[in-house]
Design a protein around this motif. Sequence first.
Motif, PDB file in Angstrom:
ATOM      1  N   GLY A   1      62.618  39.203  -5.732  1.00  0.00           N
ATOM      2  CA  GLY A   1      61.772  38.027  -5.928  1.00  0.00           C
ATOM      3  C   GLY A   1      61.569  37.712  -7.396  1.00  0.00           C
ATOM      4  O   GLY A   1      62.329  36.967  -8.003  1.00  0.00           O
ATOM      5  N   TYR A   2      60.574  38.325  -7.976  1.00  0.00           N
ATOM      6  CA  TYR A   2      60.186  38.055  -9.360  1.00  0.00           C
ATOM      7  C   TYR A   2      61.342  38.249 -10.335  1.00  0.00           C
ATOM      8  O   TYR A   2      61.527  37.469 -11.255  1.00  0.00           O
ATOM      9  N   TRP A   3      62.147  39.279 -10.126  1.00  0.00           N
ATOM     10  CA  TRP A   3      63.267  39.580 -11.027  1.00  0.00           C
ATOM     11  C   TRP A   3      64.592  39.000 -10.545  1.00  0.00           C
ATOM     12  O   TRP A   3      65.650  39.369 -11.054  1.00  0.00           O
ATOM     13  N   SER A   4      64.579  38.082  -9.626  1.00  0.00           N
ATOM     14  CA  SER A   4      65.835  37.590  -9.044  1.00  0.00           C
ATOM     15  C   SER A   4      66.759  36.930 -10.067  1.00  0.00           C
ATOM     16  O   SER A   4      67.963  36.909  -9.878  1.00  0.00           O
ATOM     17  N   GLY A   5      66.229  36.413 -11.145  1.00  0.00           N
ATOM     18  CA  GLY A   5      67.065  35.789 -12.167  1.00  0.00           C
ATOM     19  C   GLY A   5      67.535  36.733 -13.249  1.00  0.00           C
ATOM     20  O   GLY A   5      68.186  36.327 -14.205  1.00  0.00           O
ATOM     21  N   LYS A   6      67.217  38.002 -13.117  1.00  0.00           N
ATOM     22  CA  LYS A   6      67.585  39.010 -14.110  1.00  0.00           C
ATOM     23  C   LYS A   6      68.688  39.918 -13.573  1.00  0.00           C
ATOM     24  O   LYS A   6      68.856  40.040 -12.369  1.00  0.00           O
ATOM     25  N   THR A   7      69.394  40.549 -14.477  1.00  0.00           N
ATOM     26  CA  THR A   7      70.342  41.581 -14.071  1.00  0.00           C
ATOM     27  C   THR A   7      69.534  42.841 -13.794  1.00  0.00           C
ATOM     28  O   THR A   7      68.757  43.281 -14.629  1.00  0.00           O
ATOM     29  N   ARG A   8      69.683  43.405 -12.609  1.00  0.00           N
ATOM     30  CA  ARG A   8      68.960  44.617 -12.226  1.00  0.00           C
ATOM     31  C   ARG A   8      69.958  45.724 -11.947  1.00  0.00           C
ATOM     32  O   ARG A   8      70.857  45.548 -11.133  1.00  0.00           O
ATOM     33  N   VAL A   9      69.798  46.833 -12.632  1.00  0.00           N
ATOM     34  CA  VAL A   9      70.625  48.015 -12.404  1.00  0.00           C
ATOM     35  C   VAL A   9      69.694  49.057 -11.796  1.00  0.00           C
ATOM     36  O   VAL A   9      68.738  49.492 -12.431  1.00  0.00           O
ATOM     37  N   VAL A  10      69.988  49.446 -10.556  1.00  0.00           N
ATOM     38  CA  VAL A  10      69.084  50.326  -9.823  1.00  0.00           C
ATOM     39  C   VAL A  10      69.850  51.532  -9.298  1.00  0.00           C
ATOM     40  O   VAL A  10      70.837  51.389  -8.584  1.00  0.00           O
ATOM     41  N   ALA A  11      69.392  52.708  -9.660  1.00  0.00           N
ATOM     42  CA  ALA A  11      69.903  53.950  -9.071  1.00  0.00           C
ATOM     43  C   ALA A  11      68.990  54.252  -7.881  1.00  0.00           C
ATOM     44  O   ALA A  11      67.773  54.280  -8.025  1.00  0.00           O
TER      45      ALA A  11
ATOM     46  N   VAL B   1      67.040  44.760 -16.287  1.00  0.00           N
ATOM     47  CA  VAL B   1      66.024  45.728 -15.877  1.00  0.00           C
ATOM     48  C   VAL B   1      66.756  46.948 -15.335  1.00  0.00           C
ATOM     49  O   VAL B   1      67.575  46.834 -14.416  1.00  0.00           O
ATOM     50  N   LEU B   2      66.498  48.116 -15.908  1.00  0.00           N
ATOM     51  CA  LEU B   2      67.108  49.372 -15.467  1.00  0.00           C
ATOM     52  C   LEU B   2      66.061  50.192 -14.732  1.00  0.00           C
ATOM     53  O   LEU B   2      64.989  50.469 -15.280  1.00  0.00           O
ATOM     54  N   LEU B   3      66.359  50.597 -13.512  1.00  0.00           N
ATOM     55  CA  LEU B   3      65.401  51.346 -12.692  1.00  0.00           C
ATOM     56  C   LEU B   3      66.071  52.577 -12.091  1.00  0.00           C
ATOM     57  O   LEU B   3      67.120  52.470 -11.456  1.00  0.00           O
ATOM     58  N   ASP B   4      65.447  53.715 -12.279  1.00  0.00           N
ATOM     59  CA  ASP B   4      65.970  54.970 -11.749  1.00  0.00           C
ATOM     60  C   ASP B   4      65.161  55.373 -10.526  1.00  0.00           C
ATOM     61  O   ASP B   4      64.051  55.879 -10.643  1.00  0.00           O
ATOM     62  N   ASP B   5      65.702  55.112  -9.362  1.00  0.00           N
ATOM     63  CA  ASP B   5      65.083  55.443  -8.070  1.00  0.00           C
ATOM     64  C   ASP B   5      63.619  54.996  -7.998  1.00  0.00           C
ATOM     65  O   ASP B   5      62.719  55.795  -7.754  1.00  0.00           O
ATOM     66  N   PRO B   6      63.360  53.686  -8.191  1.00  0.00           N
ATOM     67  CA  PRO B   6      61.982  53.193  -8.275  1.00  0.00           C
ATOM     68  C   PRO B   6      61.190  53.288  -6.981  1.00  0.00           C
ATOM     69  O   PRO B   6      59.969  53.213  -7.000  1.00  0.00           O
ATOM     70  N   LEU B   7      61.858  53.486  -5.851  1.00  0.00           N
ATOM     71  CA  LEU B   7      61.176  53.516  -4.562  1.00  0.00           C
ATOM     72  C   LEU B   7      61.054  54.927  -3.992  1.00  0.00           C
ATOM     73  O   LEU B   7      60.611  55.108  -2.862  1.00  0.00           O
TER      74      LEU B   7
END
Length: 74
Positions: free
Chosen positions: A38-48, A14-20
Motif C-alpha cells: 500500500g503505502y510503499w507501492s511506488g517504491k522499490t522494496r527488497v524483502v528477505a 526500502v530494504l527489509l530483513d524478515d519484517p514479519l
Amino acid sequence: GLAQLTYFREAEIVLLDDPLAALDSATAEAITSRLLCGYWSGKTRVVATHRPELVAKADVVIRLEDGRLVDFST
C-alpha cells in the motif's frame, strides 16, 4: 520499527530483513496490505522473508540456499 520507516518518505528503496517474522498471520497480512503493498507501492522494496504468502505478492523472487542463487523468477 516498521511504522518509524514511514517517516523516510524520500527513500526510493526500502530494504527489509524478515519484517514479519515476529507477527501473527492477521497482523502480517495487515502490514503487508497496508504498508508493503500500500503505502510503499511506488517504491522499490527488497524483502528477505520466509513467508510464502509474502513471496507470492512479489514481482521478482530470488531464492538462495547456503548463500548461492538457486532460482530467479517473475
